[in-house]
Write an enzyme that holds these catalytic residues in place. Structure first.
Site, PDB file in Angstrom:
ATOM      1  N   LYS A 223      20.579  21.905  28.454  1.00  0.00           N
ATOM      2  CA  LYS A 223      21.127  23.074  29.152  1.00  0.00           C
ATOM      3  C   LYS A 223      20.740  23.158  30.621  1.00  0.00           C
ATOM      4  O   LYS A 223      19.755  22.578  31.060  1.00  0.00           O
ATOM      5  CB  LYS A 223      20.750  24.350  28.401  1.00  0.00           C
ATOM      6  CG  LYS A 223      21.644  24.518  27.162  1.00  0.00           C
ATOM      7  CD  LYS A 223      21.494  25.840  26.489  1.00  0.00           C
ATOM      8  CE  LYS A 223      22.457  25.911  25.288  1.00  0.00           C
ATOM      9  NZ  LYS A 223      22.266  27.112  24.507  1.00  0.00           N
ATOM     10  N   ARG A 257      18.687  23.668  17.552  1.00  0.00           N
ATOM     11  CA  ARG A 257      20.019  23.085  17.789  1.00  0.00           C
ATOM     12  C   ARG A 257      19.904  22.014  18.871  1.00  0.00           C
ATOM     13  O   ARG A 257      19.438  22.300  19.973  1.00  0.00           O
ATOM     14  CB  ARG A 257      20.971  24.204  18.232  1.00  0.00           C
ATOM     15  CG  ARG A 257      22.422  23.776  18.412  1.00  0.00           C
ATOM     16  CD  ARG A 257      23.269  24.984  18.811  1.00  0.00           C
ATOM     17  NE  ARG A 257      24.680  24.647  18.916  1.00  0.00           N
ATOM     18  CZ  ARG A 257      25.246  24.136  19.999  1.00  0.00           C
ATOM     19  NH1 ARG A 257      24.544  23.889  21.078  1.00  0.00           N
ATOM     20  NH2 ARG A 257      26.549  23.860  20.002  1.00  0.00           N
TER      21      ARG A 257
HETATM   22  C1  8Y4 Z   1      25.436  20.054  27.966  1.00  0.00           C
HETATM   23  C2  8Y4 Z   1      25.949  20.185  26.728  1.00  0.00           C
HETATM   24  C3  8Y4 Z   1      24.990  21.168  28.625  1.00  0.00           C
HETATM   25  C4  8Y4 Z   1      26.036  21.440  26.150  1.00  0.00           C
HETATM   26  C5  8Y4 Z   1      25.066  22.407  28.059  1.00  0.00           C
HETATM   27  C6  8Y4 Z   1      25.599  22.545  26.808  1.00  0.00           C
HETATM   28  C7  8Y4 Z   1      24.186  27.583  21.568  1.00  0.00           C
HETATM   29  C8  8Y4 Z   1      25.179  27.692  20.599  1.00  0.00           C
HETATM   30  C9  8Y4 Z   1      25.942  26.594  22.305  1.00  0.00           C
HETATM   31  C10 8Y4 Z   1      22.919  28.201  21.326  1.00  0.00           C
HETATM   32  C11 8Y4 Z   1      23.799  28.895  19.205  1.00  0.00           C
HETATM   33  C12 8Y4 Z   1      25.711  24.151  25.021  1.00  0.00           C
HETATM   34  C13 8Y4 Z   1      27.553  26.946  20.391  1.00  0.00           C
HETATM   35  C14 8Y4 Z   1      26.208  25.530  24.848  1.00  0.00           C
HETATM   36  N1  8Y4 Z   1      24.687  26.887  22.636  1.00  0.00           N
HETATM   37  N2  8Y4 Z   1      24.995  28.330  19.422  1.00  0.00           N
HETATM   38  N3  8Y4 Z   1      26.285  27.064  21.071  1.00  0.00           N
HETATM   39  N4  8Y4 Z   1      22.786  28.832  20.127  1.00  0.00           N
HETATM   40  N5  8Y4 Z   1      23.571  29.551  18.062  1.00  0.00           N
HETATM   41  N6  8Y4 Z   1      25.727  23.823  26.306  1.00  0.00           N
HETATM   42  O1  8Y4 Z   1      21.990  28.187  22.133  1.00  0.00           O
HETATM   43  O2  8Y4 Z   1      25.377  23.460  24.116  1.00  0.00           O
HETATM   44  S1  8Y4 Z   1      27.097  25.766  23.324  1.00  0.00           S
END
Ligand code: 8Y4
Length: 282
Positions: A223, A257
């Site tokens: 992130k 996650r």
């Molecule tokens: C690169 C790849 C950079 C992905 C950022 C990201 C969460 C979530 C996401 C979380 C829960 C993400 C669907 C964001 N984050 N669900 N989902 N908790 N419960 N960004 O923190 O992965 S998506």
């Protein structure tokens, strides 16, 4: 502490569960047919399961502010075959990462047992009905604003307290709609309407949310706040993400996650072995 997710029942404390991120988005090189995308996603899911993922989070719609929204039909086309196959071919817990009640309901029919609703702050009766009627577990993830607006000057007087109040209100509201507290999971939603400082405050005080007596989930993998603190690009954020994961485990987080399953499993099993040792008098 018990977590109920349809026919499943999990008792905590236990070694933290690792949730692998499985995005099902169209391959730009494909001819528009979905078979290639489905097969690739299933293969990735199976690979994460082999690496030790207890749980796979299947999502068909991006939550990035600049992402184009997709229809219910398109989201169903992406995620359903993947959920179906992974439910037949693994024993992984499957969650559906969606903000759409129709997608959640169909995914549960196809074998998912948890709804990961990043819009828990916005969702209404339709989503709660699905949770109540199916007995699925429900991730109450905090987001300030919507995926489009969330990073436009997020503000809190006290992020840690305000998200605590949000959890309290959501749990009560869900209970009034026939959802048992034992179906709920709490997640502060790192990066969803938060500045770097907000994310650090929330991580620093994660232990506070243990008082709810519910499993805590956390997603830090790759992130932006890591990049903001360290100046690292997407693919160089793993060491910092693992540090957060170890820290979070010590603060009582039960579900992690991640995109990087093997590394996360190793970090967790190591810190858990040390925690176990530290509990013994010598
Ligand atoms: C690169 C790849 C950079 C992905 C950022 C990201 C969460 C979530 C996401 C979380 C829960 C993400 C669907 C964001 N984050 N669900 N989902 N908790 N419960 N960004 O923190 O992965 S998506």
């Amino acid at each position: 502490m018990i977590l109920r997710a349809r026919q499943l029942e999990y008792r905590f404390p236990q070694p933290a569960l690792v949730m692998g991120v499985l995005n099902v988005t169209p391959d730009s090189f494909s001819d528009g047919g979905m078979y290639a995308d489905t097969d690739k996603a299933v293969a990735r899911g199976l690979a994460m399961y082999e690496e030790g993922a207890d749980w796979l989070d299947v999502g068909g719609e991006s939550t990035r502010p600049d992402a184009t929204p997709i229809s219910v039909e398109e989201e169903l086309r992406r995620v359903l075959p993947v959920v179906e196959q992974l439910s037949r071919r693994t024993k992984a817990i499957l969650s559906i990462d969606t903000m759409k009640p129709k997608v959640a309901r169909a995914a549960i029919k196809a074998g998912a047992s948890v709804i990961n609703d990043v819009a828990a702050a916005l969702s209404g009766r339709a989503m709660w009905d699905v949770v109540a009627e199916t007995g699925a577990a429900y991730v109450i993830m905090h987001m300030q604003g919507s995926p489009v607006t969330m990073q436009r000057a997020p503000h809190y007087d006290n992020a840690v307290n305000e998200i605590g109040s949000f959890f309290e209100e959501r749990i009560s509201e869900l209970q009034r709609h026939g959802v048992a507290k034992e179906q709920t999971i709490l997640d502060v939603g790192i990066g969803f309407g938060k500045t770097l400082d907000h994310n650090l405050q929330l991580l620093g005080h994660l232990g506070r949310y243990q008082a709810f007596g519910r499993p805590l989930m956390l997603g830090v993998s790759r992130k932006g706040f890591i990049g903001k603190l360290l100046g690292t690009e997407l693919n160089d954020r793993l060491p910092a993400a693992l540090a957060c994961t170890v820290w979070a485990r010590l603060q009582g987080v039960q579900i992690c996650r991640t995109h990087d399953v093997t590394a996360t499993v190793h970090a967790l099993r190591m810190v858990e072995a040390l925690q176990e040792e530290a509990a013994h008098v010598v």
